[in-house]
Design a protein around this motif. Structure first.
Motif, PDB file in Angstrom:
ATOM      1  N   LYS A  91       1.014  -1.252   0.030  1.00  8.53           N
ATOM      2  CA  LYS A  91       0.004  -0.087   0.039  1.00  8.53           C
ATOM      3  C   LYS A  91       0.798   1.261  -0.008  1.00  8.53           C
ATOM      4  CE  LYS A  91      -3.878  -2.116   2.238  1.00  8.53           C
ATOM      5  NZ  LYS A  91      -4.822  -2.008   3.678  1.00  8.53           N
ATOM      6  N   ILE A  92       0.703   2.100  -1.171  1.00  4.99           N
ATOM      7  CA  ILE A  92       1.631   3.201  -1.203  1.00  4.99           C
ATOM      8  C   ILE A  92       0.651   4.442  -1.345  1.00  4.99           C
ATOM      9  CG2 ILE A  92       3.556   2.065  -2.295  1.00  4.99           C
ATOM     10  CD1 ILE A  92       2.614   3.236  -4.872  1.00  4.99           C
ATOM     11  N   GLY A  93       0.951   5.588  -0.962  1.00  5.12           N
ATOM     12  CA  GLY A  93       0.157   6.956  -0.764  1.00  5.12           C
ATOM     13  C   GLY A  93       0.883   7.907  -1.502  1.00  5.12           C
ATOM     14  N   TYR A  94      -0.164   8.904  -1.831  1.00  3.14           N
ATOM     15  CA  TYR A  94       0.166  10.161  -2.495  1.00  3.14           C
ATOM     16  C   TYR A  94      -0.706  11.211  -1.857  1.00  3.14           C
ATOM     17  CZ  TYR A  94       1.872  12.710  -6.328  1.00  3.14           C
ATOM     18  OH  TYR A  94       2.361  13.624  -7.409  1.00  3.14           O
ATOM     19  N   ILE A  95       0.041  12.333  -1.285  1.00  4.45           N
ATOM     20  CA  ILE A  95      -0.753  13.491  -0.939  1.00  4.45           C
ATOM     21  C   ILE A  95      -0.801  14.606  -2.031  1.00  4.45           C
ATOM     22  CG2 ILE A  95      -0.789  15.296   0.846  1.00  4.45           C
ATOM     23  CD1 ILE A  95       0.828  13.735   2.847  1.00  4.45           C
ATOM     24  N   ALA A  96      -2.019  14.762  -2.588  1.00  4.28           N
ATOM     25  CA  ALA A  96      -2.221  15.606  -3.743  1.00  4.28           C
ATOM     26  C   ALA A  96      -2.789  16.900  -3.264  1.00  4.28           C
ATOM     27  CB  ALA A  96      -3.233  14.996  -4.680  1.00  4.28           C
ATOM     28  N   SER A  97      -2.166  17.859  -4.002  1.00  2.10           N
ATOM     29  CA  SER A  97      -2.755  19.260  -3.665  1.00  2.10           C
ATOM     30  C   SER A  97      -4.112  19.564  -4.374  1.00  2.10           C
ATOM     31  CB  SER A  97      -1.570  20.323  -4.257  1.00  2.10           C
ATOM     32  OG  SER A  97      -1.156  19.892  -5.248  1.00  2.10           O
ATOM     33  N   TYR A  98      -4.027  19.977  -5.596  1.00  7.25           N
ATOM     34  CA  TYR A  98      -5.194  20.468  -6.276  1.00  7.25           C
ATOM     35  C   TYR A  98      -5.344  19.441  -7.626  1.00  7.25           C
ATOM     36  CZ  TYR A  98      -5.301  24.684  -3.501  1.00  7.25           C
ATOM     37  OH  TYR A  98      -5.553  25.498  -2.551  1.00  7.25           O
ATOM     38  N   PRO A  99      -6.603  19.073  -8.082  1.00  5.95           N
ATOM     39  CA  PRO A  99      -6.771  18.195  -9.399  1.00  5.95           C
ATOM     40  C   PRO A  99      -6.441  19.038 -10.516  1.00  5.95           C
ATOM     41  CG  PRO A  99      -8.751  18.829  -8.316  1.00  5.95           C
ATOM     42  CD  PRO A  99      -7.739  19.505  -7.420  1.00  5.95           C
ATOM     43  N   ILE A 100      -5.300  19.212 -10.886  1.00  5.10           N
ATOM     44  CA  ILE A 100      -4.867  19.864 -12.118  1.00  5.10           C
ATOM     45  C   ILE A 100      -3.718  19.021 -12.958  1.00  5.10           C
ATOM     46  CG2 ILE A 100      -5.211  22.181 -11.136  1.00  5.10           C
ATOM     47  CD1 ILE A 100      -2.115  22.469 -10.865  1.00  5.10           C
ATOM     48  N   PRO A 101      -3.644  19.098 -13.984  1.00  8.23           N
ATOM     49  CA  PRO A 101      -2.708  18.034 -14.794  1.00  8.23           C
ATOM     50  C   PRO A 101      -1.416  17.848 -14.108  1.00  8.23           C
ATOM     51  CG  PRO A 101      -3.879  19.623 -16.298  1.00  8.23           C
ATOM     52  CD  PRO A 101      -4.192  20.033 -14.958  1.00  8.23           C
ATOM     53  N   GLU A 102      -0.705  18.705 -13.983  1.00 12.56           N
ATOM     54  CA  GLU A 102       0.746  18.580 -13.100  1.00 12.56           C
ATOM     55  C   GLU A 102       0.770  17.521 -12.070  1.00 12.56           C
ATOM     56  OE1 GLU A 102       3.369  20.732  -9.934  1.00 12.56           O
ATOM     57  OE2 GLU A 102       2.874  22.020 -11.482  1.00 12.56           O
ATOM     58  N   VAL A 103      -0.415  17.662 -11.219  1.00  7.20           N
ATOM     59  CA  VAL A 103      -0.678  16.529 -10.026  1.00  7.20           C
ATOM     60  C   VAL A 103      -1.031  15.223 -10.435  1.00  7.20           C
ATOM     61  CG1 VAL A 103      -1.556  16.373  -7.718  1.00  7.20           C
ATOM     62  CG2 VAL A 103      -0.989  18.681  -8.420  1.00  7.20           C
ATOM     63  N   ILE A 104      -2.118  15.294 -11.182  1.00  9.42           N
ATOM     64  CA  ILE A 104      -2.589  14.001 -12.000  1.00  9.42           C
ATOM     65  C   ILE A 104      -1.517  13.255 -12.657  1.00  9.42           C
ATOM     66  CG2 ILE A 104      -4.369  13.104 -13.361  1.00  9.42           C
ATOM     67  CD1 ILE A 104      -6.007  15.545 -12.820  1.00  9.42           C
ATOM     68  N   MET A 105      -0.567  14.071 -13.568  1.00 11.65           N
ATOM     69  CA  MET A 105       0.603  13.409 -13.945  1.00 11.65           C
ATOM     70  C   MET A 105       1.341  12.799 -13.096  1.00 11.65           C
ATOM     71  SD  MET A 105       2.301  15.932 -16.731  1.00 11.65           S
ATOM     72  CE  MET A 105       1.475  17.428 -16.496  1.00 11.65           C
ATOM     73  N   GLY A 106       1.629  13.518 -11.810  1.00 14.74           N
ATOM     74  CA  GLY A 106       2.730  12.897 -10.912  1.00 14.74           C
ATOM     75  C   GLY A 106       2.083  11.537 -10.389  1.00 14.74           C
ATOM     76  N   ILE A 107       0.707  11.715 -10.001  1.00 15.36           N
ATOM     77  CA  ILE A 107       0.096  10.464  -9.471  1.00 15.36           C
ATOM     78  C   ILE A 107       0.021   9.379 -10.368  1.00 15.36           C
ATOM     79  CG2 ILE A 107      -2.303   9.580  -8.979  1.00 15.36           C
ATOM     80  CD1 ILE A 107      -2.901  12.365  -7.580  1.00 15.36           C
ATOM     81  N   ASN A 108      -0.131   9.622 -11.651  1.00  8.13           N
ATOM     82  CA  ASN A 108      -0.351   8.397 -12.764  1.00  8.13           C
ATOM     83  C   ASN A 108       1.066   7.794 -12.863  1.00  8.13           C
ATOM     84  OD1 ASN A 108      -2.989   8.327 -13.192  1.00  8.13           O
ATOM     85  ND2 ASN A 108      -2.881   9.932 -14.773  1.00  8.13           N
TER      86      ASN A 108
END
Length: 362
Positions: free
Chosen positions: A154-171
């Motif tokens: 189980k790994i986690g990601y603390i995201a800031s706002y749902p903008i492409p830069e952040v979604i790119m990082g999550i993916n």
């Protein structure tokens, strides 16, 4: 409240070829910086300020630097940039996505001042340029480490706002964790802040309570690492935006370092020597704007070697983190075997890839 890119209109910007005559040489430049957080945040703003200091070191008395910390995104940003232009700033670096409209509004009033907007896509006037970094490349390296190091899967990601830069990082983070560990599951907590240590700590605790033992973050403070440190070595994480070396060798086992200095030195130098032109920059590991911080001894040697090999392949241009086959979350094809994601798709990314659970906030 969004610091970095928004949706598909960003895509067209990268392909534009800019006109704009080179400027006359200048004997001295006043370079000014607008920061969304405090310069002591240990992350995003800290790293931009280090870049500003690099400018001062590079040019000495040929350059004067000035800055304003903790400027909210909105009307306050427009007021601050107006004051900077009136005070004699020759170039203004606005270091947050949410400054985009303010940059263009003020630029229209001060055509002889150069404006540089970090992570934006609007260049409505010839004196506005944009610049960004390919953070998703660093997430590929972190995801490789996460997939190999997790004991709970189980790994986690603390995201800031749902903008492409952040979604790119999550993916990218999940994609590369899943490549080395097919059993990995990802939990995402949306903090809806860039810098709020209390909220970031709450997000980290929420992930830890879910059994997550590797945490990446897309917020600006060291609070997630501080929470990981309380687990007595059970949870590891990564430095974000700056090295966050005070948490080495664990829980911080590596980092993504935003290296803005070379870009700032280049752009201010171009004003001094008369070669400055409007531009749009999006560099990554190869260009030196994304650095991978030391991978510590807490990471097994074979995992370190694997992560460094990925870093080097990205730098050499022999590997792109978004190379097919990759499906979208709903199973529909996105990239075919061997196909590389176009920059336009990345700059407009508003979807999770297959295997990530949950929804992106709208």
């Amino acid at each position: 409240m969004k610091r970095r890119h928004l949706l598909a209109s960003a895509a067209a910007g990268l392909a534009l070829a800019f006109a704009g005559a080179a400027q006359a040489q200048m004997d001295k430049v006043k370079a000014c910086f607008v920061y969304v957080g405090p310069i002591g945040d240990g992350g995003w703003t800290y790293q931009h300020h280090q870049g500003a200091l690099d400018v001062q070191k590079a040019f000495g008395d040929k350059v004067e630097i000035a800055w304003q910390e903790s400027v909210p995104e909105g009307a306050d940003a427009e007021r601050v940039m107006t004051q900077m232009a009136l005070s004699g700033c020759n170039i203004i670096f606005a270091t947050s996505f949410g400054y985009m409209d303010a940059v263009n509004a003020v630029a229209a009033k001060f055509p002889n001042v150069k404006f540089e907007h970090a992570t934006g896509f609007k260049r409505e006037h010839p004196n506005v340029s944009t610049y960004n970094a390919r953070f998703y490349e660093g997430r590929a390296v972190q995801g490789t480490i996460a997939g190999r190091m997790t004991k709970t899967n189980k790994i986690g990601y603390i995201a800031s706002y749902p903008i492409p830069e952040v979604i790119m990082g999550i993916n990218s983070y999940f994609l590369h964790a899943r490549k080395v560990n097919p059993d990995v599951e990802l939990s995402v907590v949306w903090a809806f802040t860039w810098f709020d240590p209390a909220k970031e700590a709450d997000a980290a605790r929420a992930l830890i309570d879910q059994g997550v033992d590797v945490i990446a973050s897309h917020t600006d403070s060291t609070a997630p690492l501080a929470e990981a440190a309380k687990t007595g070595g059970k949870v590891i994480g990564f430095g974000q935006a700056s090295d966050m070396a005070e948490y080495k060798p664990t829980p911080r086992v590596s980092s993504i370092i935003d290296n803005w200095g070379p870009y700032y030195v280049k752009r201010v130098g171009a004003l001094l020597d008369g070669t400055y032109e409007q531009a749009d920059a999006w560099e990554g590991i190869a260009g030196g704007e994304v650095l991978i911080g030391e991978i510590t001894e807490a990471v097994p040697p074979e995992v370190k070697a694997e992560a460094e090999a990925m870093r080097d392949a990205i730098a050499a241009g022999t590997y792109h983190p978004f190379t097919g086959p990759i499906n979208k979350q709903d199973g529909t094809p996105w990239l075919a075997e061997g196909e590389v994601a176009p920059d336009g798709d990345l700059l407009g990314m508003d979807f999770y890839i297959e295997g990530i659970k949950g929804e992106i906030p709208r």
